[in-house]
Design a protein around this motif. Structure first.
Motif, PDB file in Angstrom:
ATOM      1  N   ASN A 135       0.834  -1.190   0.000  1.00  0.00           N
ATOM      2  CA  ASN A 135       0.000   0.000   0.000  1.00  0.00           C
ATOM      3  C   ASN A 135       0.867   1.238   0.000  1.00  0.00           C
ATOM      4  N   ALA A 136       0.230   2.389  -0.208  1.00  0.00           N
ATOM      5  CA  ALA A 136       0.941   3.673  -0.216  1.00  0.00           C
ATOM      6  C   ALA A 136      -0.061   4.749   0.151  1.00  0.00           C
ATOM      7  N   HIS A 148      -0.147   8.856  -8.754  1.00  0.00           N
ATOM      8  CA  HIS A 148      -1.412   8.763  -8.032  1.00  0.00           C
ATOM      9  C   HIS A 148      -1.303   9.407  -6.652  1.00  0.00           C
ATOM     10  N   GLU A 149      -0.248   9.035  -5.923  1.00  0.00           N
ATOM     11  CA  GLU A 149      -0.104   9.530  -4.544  1.00  0.00           C
ATOM     12  C   GLU A 149       0.165  11.024  -4.505  1.00  0.00           C
ATOM     13  N   HIS A 170      -2.888  13.043  -5.043  1.00  0.00           N
ATOM     14  CA  HIS A 170      -3.706  13.212  -3.826  1.00  0.00           C
ATOM     15  C   HIS A 170      -3.299  14.501  -3.120  1.00  0.00           C
ATOM     16  N   TYR A 228     -12.822  12.720   1.170  1.00  0.00           N
ATOM     17  CA  TYR A 228     -12.504  11.322   0.877  1.00  0.00           C
ATOM     18  C   TYR A 228     -13.620  10.375   1.340  1.00  0.00           C
ATOM     19  N   GLU A 277     -10.123   9.732  -5.840  1.00  0.00           N
ATOM     20  CA  GLU A 277      -9.396   8.550  -6.308  1.00  0.00           C
ATOM     21  C   GLU A 277      -9.238   8.550  -7.832  1.00  0.00           C
ATOM     22  N   LEU A 284      -3.759  -3.408 -10.566  1.00  0.00           N
ATOM     23  CA  LEU A 284      -4.635  -3.041  -9.470  1.00  0.00           C
ATOM     24  C   LEU A 284      -5.983  -2.587 -10.016  1.00  0.00           C
ATOM     25  N   ARG A 285      -5.987  -1.696 -11.022  1.00  0.00           N
ATOM     26  CA  ARG A 285      -7.222  -1.204 -11.629  1.00  0.00           C
ATOM     27  C   ARG A 285      -7.027  -1.040 -13.125  1.00  0.00           C
ATOM     28  N   HIS A 324     -12.588   3.488  -3.705  1.00  0.00           N
ATOM     29  CA  HIS A 324     -11.757   2.726  -4.647  1.00  0.00           C
ATOM     30  C   HIS A 324     -12.618   1.792  -5.507  1.00  0.00           C
TER      31      HIS A 324
HETATM   32  O1  L5W Z   1      -5.484   3.672  -4.483  1.00  0.00           O
HETATM   33  C1  L5W Z   1      -4.640   3.625  -3.619  1.00  0.00           C
HETATM   34  N1  L5W Z   1      -4.628   4.455  -2.567  1.00  0.00           N
HETATM   35  O2  L5W Z   1      -5.614   5.391  -2.447  1.00  0.00           O
HETATM   36  C2  L5W Z   1      -3.514   2.608  -3.693  1.00  0.00           C
HETATM   37  C3  L5W Z   1      -3.913   1.234  -3.227  1.00  0.00           C
HETATM   38  C4  L5W Z   1      -2.824   0.351  -3.801  1.00  0.00           C
HETATM   39  C5  L5W Z   1      -1.959   1.298  -4.616  1.00  0.00           C
HETATM   40  C6  L5W Z   1      -1.182   2.148  -3.604  1.00  0.00           C
HETATM   41  C7  L5W Z   1      -2.248   3.044  -2.979  1.00  0.00           C
HETATM   42  C8  L5W Z   1      -2.980   2.327  -5.112  1.00  0.00           C
END
Ligand code: L5W
Ligand code: ZN
Length: 321
Positions: A122-123, A152-153, A156, A167, A176, A213-214, A246
């Protein structure tokens, strides 16, 4: 304190070599990249940080990573090398495409901590920095090995400074989705040779090829670890996962895939960035996102444009209308 910027070389999670910027000081090479007009990219080792910490932030970021030489090819550096390099790509993407100066647009330092938790797949963006687990080698390799996850991170963080999409529920699913979308757009810009509409494919189940993952192109596909709805009629009402953030992100993700596939990643980025920074707010829902993206497309390309029609058709297709 002046940084002595030196160019080192490191090996990433996938065993790939890459040039990295380091700060040389009294015989040690620190993972501090000070090559972007004063914005420091700093990468830390969170091995000794208690796992409860992503909530309290109390013990993060951990210890700044350094090596005795400028060749970071030992195992412990792989995840850090990618966190360091890919944070730079994400900074450059937002600066080059939109003139944005870091996560807050005020030149804040970009902090990443790796080796967080115990084989955690996870992250997180914890409100101040990015935090990455090492994965367990089965569910995932170290998460920084996927540029779309780093994008992605960090997105955020941008969202938190801009729309502030809460959220949970639909605003959380948009939060997301915007992270998945910009993660994908950043992959198209910096890894065009292997860019796709999958999220996390580079690190997800390293022993299984072709899954992820997606999947933005087909959120419910077998390739995706988390099967998501693509259409509003299949919206999942649940209290789990902050109201399915998610899960239901598959619906705006599918719309984004249709837009990218129609007008390309560069124009899509312009429309999505303008919506995120000008029109969306903390409680925006899926219909608000349709309006924000249409207004952004109109502002940039005009109402009678193929870009506007691409957004309109995409949101019609997934039933957000
Ligand atoms: O969607 C995510 N976080 O909001 C994830 C979950 C697994 C990956 C690392 C973090 C994507
Ligand atoms: Zn996320």
């Amino acid at each position: 304190l002046a940084t002595v910027l030196v160019k080192g070389v490191g090996k990433g999670v996938l065993g790939d070599e890459k040039e990295i910027n380091l700060d040389y000081r009294n015989g040690k090479y620190y993972m501090i990249d000070d090559s972007r007009n004063g914005v420091k990219i700093k990468t830390y080792d969170a091995s000794d940080v208690p796992e409860i910490d992503f909530i309290s932030k109390y013990f993060l970021p951990g210890d700044i990573m350094y090596d005795k030489d400028d060749v970071l090819d030992e195992e412990i550096y792989k995840s850090a090398v990618d966190a360091h390099k890919y944070a730079g790509y994400v900074y450059d993407y937002y600066k080059n495409n939109f003139g944005r100066n870091s996560i807050d647009d005020k030149g804040m330092d970009i902090i990443s901590s790796v080796h967080y938790g115990n084989n955690l797949s996870n992250a997180f963006w914890n409100g101040e920095q990015m935090v990455y687990g090492d994965g367990d080698g089965k569910t995932s390799a170290p998460l920084t090995g996927a540029l779309d996850i780093v994008g992605h991170e960090m997105t955020h963080g941008v969202t938190a400074y801009e729309a502030g999409l809460e959220y949970q529920g639909q605003s959380g699913a948009l939060n997301e989705s915007f992270s998945d979308v910009f993660g994908t757009l950043i992959e198209f810009e910096y890894q065009p040779e292997k860019a796709d509409y999958l999220c996390g494919e580079d690190v997800w189940t390293p022993n299984i090829k072709g899954d992820a993952l997606r999947d933005l192109q087909d959120p419910g596909s077998d390739k995706a670890y988390s099967k998501q709805p693509s259409y509003m009629k299949d919206y999942v009402n649940t209290t789990d996962d902050h109201g399915g953030v998610h899960i239901n992100s598959g619906i705006p993700n599918k719309a984004a895939y249709l837009v990218i596939n129609s007008i390309g990643p560069k124009k899509t980025g312009q429309i999505y960035y303008r919506a995120l920074t000008t029109y969306l707010t903390n409680k925006s829902n899926f219909y608000d996102a349709r309006l924000a993206l249409l207004q952004s497309a109109e502002d940039i390309y005009g109402k009678d444009s193929k870009e506007y029609r691409a957004v309109e058709n995409a949101f019609d297709s997934v039933g957000i209308k």
